[in-house]
Enzyme design. Structure first.
Site, PDB file in Angstrom:
ATOM      1  N   CYS A 100      16.944  -1.368  48.367  1.00  0.00           N
ATOM      2  CA  CYS A 100      17.556  -0.849  49.760  1.00  0.00           C
ATOM      3  C   CYS A 100      16.940  -1.073  51.041  1.00  0.00           C
ATOM      4  CB  CYS A 100      18.045   0.528  49.454  1.00  0.00           C
ATOM      5  SG  CYS A 100      18.753   0.609  47.965  1.00  0.00           S
ATOM      6  N   ARG A 154      16.791  -9.002  52.643  1.00  0.00           N
ATOM      7  CA  ARG A 154      16.393  -8.725  51.349  1.00  0.00           C
ATOM      8  C   ARG A 154      17.464  -8.567  50.541  1.00  0.00           C
ATOM      9  NH1 ARG A 154      12.468  -4.149  52.525  1.00  0.00           N
ATOM     10  NH2 ARG A 154      13.308  -2.982  50.991  1.00  0.00           N
ATOM     11  N   TRP A 172      21.563  -1.782  47.628  1.00  0.00           N
ATOM     12  CA  TRP A 172      21.482  -2.868  46.648  1.00  0.00           C
ATOM     13  C   TRP A 172      21.731  -1.872  45.339  1.00  0.00           C
ATOM     14  CZ3 TRP A 172      20.926  -7.566  45.267  1.00  0.00           C
ATOM     15  CH2 TRP A 172      20.792  -8.043  44.070  1.00  0.00           C
ATOM     16  N   ASN A 199      16.103   5.134  49.538  1.00  0.00           N
ATOM     17  CA  ASN A 199      15.736   3.915  48.663  1.00  0.00           C
ATOM     18  C   ASN A 199      14.678   4.425  47.601  1.00  0.00           C
ATOM     19  OD1 ASN A 199      14.462   1.555  47.911  1.00  0.00           O
ATOM     20  ND2 ASN A 199      13.535   0.960  49.756  1.00  0.00           N
ATOM     21  N   GLY A 200      15.371   3.764  46.348  1.00  0.00           N
ATOM     22  CA  GLY A 200      14.658   4.320  45.025  1.00  0.00           C
ATOM     23  C   GLY A 200      15.523   4.656  44.112  1.00  0.00           C
ATOM     24  N   GLU A 254       9.341 -21.136  29.622  1.00  0.00           N
ATOM     25  CA  GLU A 254       9.402 -20.637  30.953  1.00  0.00           C
ATOM     26  C   GLU A 254       8.397 -21.234  31.857  1.00  0.00           C
ATOM     27  OE1 GLU A 254      11.593 -19.235  32.419  1.00  0.00           O
ATOM     28  OE2 GLU A 254      10.809 -18.408  34.028  1.00  0.00           O
ATOM     29  N   LYS A 271       9.220 -23.259  35.361  1.00  0.00           N
ATOM     30  CA  LYS A 271       8.704 -22.803  36.702  1.00  0.00           C
ATOM     31  C   LYS A 271       8.011 -23.984  37.229  1.00  0.00           C
ATOM     32  CE  LYS A 271      10.338 -19.941  37.271  1.00  0.00           C
ATOM     33  NZ  LYS A 271      11.097 -19.375  36.436  1.00  0.00           N
ATOM     34  N   GLU A 321      10.570 -26.837  38.262  1.00  0.00           N
ATOM     35  CA  GLU A 321      11.742 -26.589  39.305  1.00  0.00           C
ATOM     36  C   GLU A 321      11.190 -26.606  40.674  1.00  0.00           C
ATOM     37  OE1 GLU A 321      13.715 -22.929  38.943  1.00  0.00           O
ATOM     38  OE2 GLU A 321      11.992 -22.025  37.866  1.00  0.00           O
ATOM     39  N   HIS A 351       5.282 -34.385  15.117  1.00  0.00           N
ATOM     40  CA  HIS A 351       6.668 -35.188  14.834  1.00  0.00           C
ATOM     41  C   HIS A 351       7.124 -36.337  15.619  1.00  0.00           C
ATOM     42  CE1 HIS A 351       6.398 -32.800  11.181  1.00  0.00           C
ATOM     43  NE2 HIS A 351       6.218 -31.840  11.976  1.00  0.00           N
ATOM     44  N   LYS A 382      20.500 -20.271  43.892  1.00  0.00           N
ATOM     45  CA  LYS A 382      20.102 -18.903  43.323  1.00  0.00           C
ATOM     46  C   LYS A 382      20.988 -18.507  42.061  1.00  0.00           C
ATOM     47  CE  LYS A 382      17.225 -15.633  42.792  1.00  0.00           C
ATOM     48  NZ  LYS A 382      16.403 -15.741  41.640  1.00  0.00           N
TER      49      LYS A 382
END
Ligand code: F6R
Length: 608
Positions: A2, A27, A75, A101-102, A481, A485, A488, A504, A603
């Site tokens: 937030c 944000r 958020w 915030n938190g 992964e 990364k 992309e 193989h 996104k």
């Protein structure tokens, strides 16, 4: 997370607040609100739309007169995005208004206590306990009531607080959440980051964890938790807006990589009570787990890769057969699932179309669905039978980093929690794993310290036609992964292979100078991986390896080695992925790619 702004000055507050909130929009947020103190009461306006809507509702702020105010972009963590859950929150009498915030970890206990005192709550948030607690302790001394209230809070907070009895006084307090104080001639401000205030002042006073600040238009006093006054010199910042948005980093991706220790800590710590793991409100219980004969993990992209790690962890600790599938495959393959199947759905955004469709299909077939989601109130969170949120905060870079890492930590917690219910793993092992889980943020910090070495490696990478990642078991899941990364954001072709599969077919692609990144952290299969390294090296490959500290024998085979700290093998992914996030970042940077917005990618993939 937030965003917070606060103002106390000799001019009108609302304009500053709305401008500050607009600057915090980057944000990410799902609702917003402001409160301005005027003649003994608060003028409050909120929205579940954009800040622009708040501006329209308040006529650019002119409908909220007053020289003291607080504002917030939310958020959601506790309670869906809604008008009632948006901040500021007020106490029952309306005397106190708070932005926060938190995460308050003991809010349920505090809420029960306040309810027993007769307090009625208007929202589902953890935050609302704060103004109510302040009101409970208020005996005419604003500061003292705030200090008593914050001493009861467990978890993280950055707070801006106003009291109708105290015009010209804004109180701020902070623990484990960002907050700064901005200083200027005619007003003083608070903000959760520099972005909100940098156009008004460059003079900043940092407030440390556990401190409370009493701010007036022409003074700021800082107090430690023991109520003693703290003296601190102001700092002068020279960031422009663009740098401020990224906390001084050049890209959100790097900012988010660096936020991983805090994001994992936030996700894990808030579920730990003593040595127990507690998922508030989870319907999945011991009886349902005993009735589960199969687990299906369904997701897309990096979330699928987190699911692959989850499969290794769940199978090892629960001994329940676990399958991982791409959502786009699962939804059309007529899966054999029923009411004995637990379906775990993973999505950072909570809006991925294929994942949502797969969730609905699993539900239709009678499976209990448990979603691991970052965005509160998102479509997947709403549709699932159960949700465990990752508390990574908003992720802005298209390439996920902290989203993936927090998904992994939820899998660890879920597996430990379920293994304890089922007694399916030795208790000593589980306790050791639990201890290591708690240490994860600190271990990730240690991996991040390798950044200069990784940067140098990335410089040497250049722009090859193609490269390979290999690994076994969890190392293989991380290879996938790491490879994603790199490709992309740097547009370099890369492939990840289970190391035993090389022979193989794929080994025909290994030629002189081809880079092979070997993830060799999984101890039980280290020797086998070492053999695979020798095979590719014998065919001319340039090997970069990642191994746990102490396995120095790999250095004689690889041109470069990144070492990560030792931990329980089931938690390795959280450490070994980090160097390759950083590697991908710098390879892309040296190539001049648009790191935060790679071509052709979005996104949130809300179409099939
Ligand atoms: C890669 C990446 C994507 C997402 C995928 C699923 O860095 O971010 O592969 O992981 O599109 O997105 P969510 O988790 O939002 O469902």
């Amino acid at each position: 997370m937030c965003g917070i702004v606060g103002f106390t000055g000799k001019t009108q507050a609302a304009g500053f607040l709305l401008d500050g909130l607009e600057r915090l929009e980057y944000r990410g947020y799902d609702s917003a609100g402001v409160a301005v103190l005027n003649g003994g009461s608060f003028g409050i306006e909120k929205t579940t739309e954009r800040i622009k809507n708040l501006m329209d509702k308040t006529d650019g702020g002119s409908k909220l007169p007053g020289t003291d105010g607080i504002g917030h972009t939310r958020w959601a963590t506790h309670g869906a995005p809604s008008y009632e859950n948006a901040h500021p929150h007020t106490s029952s009498s309306g005397k106190f208004a708070v932005v926060h915030n938190g995460i308050i970890e003991n809010y349920i206990q505090l809420k029960d206590e306040l309810k027993a005192d007769g307090v009625n709550f208007k929202s589902e948030t953890d935050t609302e306990v704060i103004p109510q607690l302040i009101e409970k302790y208020y005996e005419g001394d604003f500061l003292s009531a705030v200090q008593k209230a914050v001493s009861r809070l467990e978890g993280s907070y950055a707070l801006g607080i106003l009291c109708t009895d105290c015009p010209g006084t804004l109180i701020a307090s902070k623990k484990f959440s960002p907050l700064i104080i901005g200083l200027s001639e005619n007003a003083n401000f608070i903000a959760s980051d520099v972005t909100a205030i940098v156009s008004h002042t460059k003079d900043i006073l940092y407030i440390e964890d556990g401190e409370t600040a009493v701010i007036t238009p022409d003074s700021v006093k800082l107090y430690a938790a023991d109520k003693s006054e703290v003296k601190r010199e102001k700092s002068v910042i020279n960031w422009d807006i663009a740098a401020a948005e990224k906390s001084g980093y050049d890209h959100f991706m790097m900012k988010e990589i660096m936020e991983q220790p805090a994001a994992v800590a936030q996700t894990v710590d808030s579920r730990i009570k003593g040595r127990e793991i507690v998922f508030e409100g989870l319907k999945l219980d011991a009886e349902m787990l005993r009735n589960t004969d199969r687990i299906e993990i369904v997701a897309c992209g990096s979330a699928y890769h987190a699911g692959m790690v989850g499969k290794y962890v769940l199978e090892e600790l629960l001994r329940i057969p676990t399958n991982v599938d791409y959502a786009s495959e699962f939804r059309y393959r007529n899966p054999i699932i029923n009411n004995k199947t637990l379906t775990v759905i993973i999505s950072q955004s909570g809006e991925t179309a294929d994942t949502l469709a797969a969730l609905k299909e699993a539900k239709r077939l009678g499976s209990h669905t448990l979603a691991i989601v970052n965005v509160v109130g998102s479509s997947i969170a709403k549709a699932a039978d159960d949700v465990i949120y990752t508390w990574a905060g908003p992720e802005i870079a298209v390439a996920t980093t902290k989203g993936y890492s927090t998904q992994l930590s939820v899998f660890y917690m879920l597996a430990i929690w379920a293994a304890r219910q089922l007694h399916s793993a030795g208790s000593e092992r589980i306790e050791r794993l639990f201890d290591e889980l708690v240490r994860l943020p600190e271990l990730i910090e240690r991996v991040i310290l390798n950044e200069p070495q990784i940067k140098e490696m990335a410089k040497q990478c250049g722009d090859p036609k193609s490269l390979f990642f290999i690994g076994r078991n969890i190392d293989y899941a991380v290879s996938l992964e790491a490879s994603l990364k790199l490709k992309e954001i740097s547009y370099i072709h890369s492939e990840a292979y289970a190391a035993g599969e090389l022979k193989h077919g794929t080994i025909s692609l290994i030629e002189e100078g081809r880079t092979v990144v070997a993830l060799a952290c999984y101890e039980q299969l280290f020797e086998k991986l070492l053999s695979n390294i020798k095979e590719v090296k014998a065919r001319g490959a340039n090997v970069i390896a990642c191994a746990v500290e102490g396995h120095t024998e790999v250095a004689s085979e690889a041109s470069q080695v990144i070492y990560i700290p030792r931990t329980d093998p089931l938690l390795l992914a959280s450490l070994e992925v980090v160097p390759f996030q950083i590697y991908a970042y710098y390879v892309a940077l040296y190539k001049g790619c648009d790191i935060d917005k790679p071509r052709n990618l979005a996104k949130s993939v809300t179409v099939e």
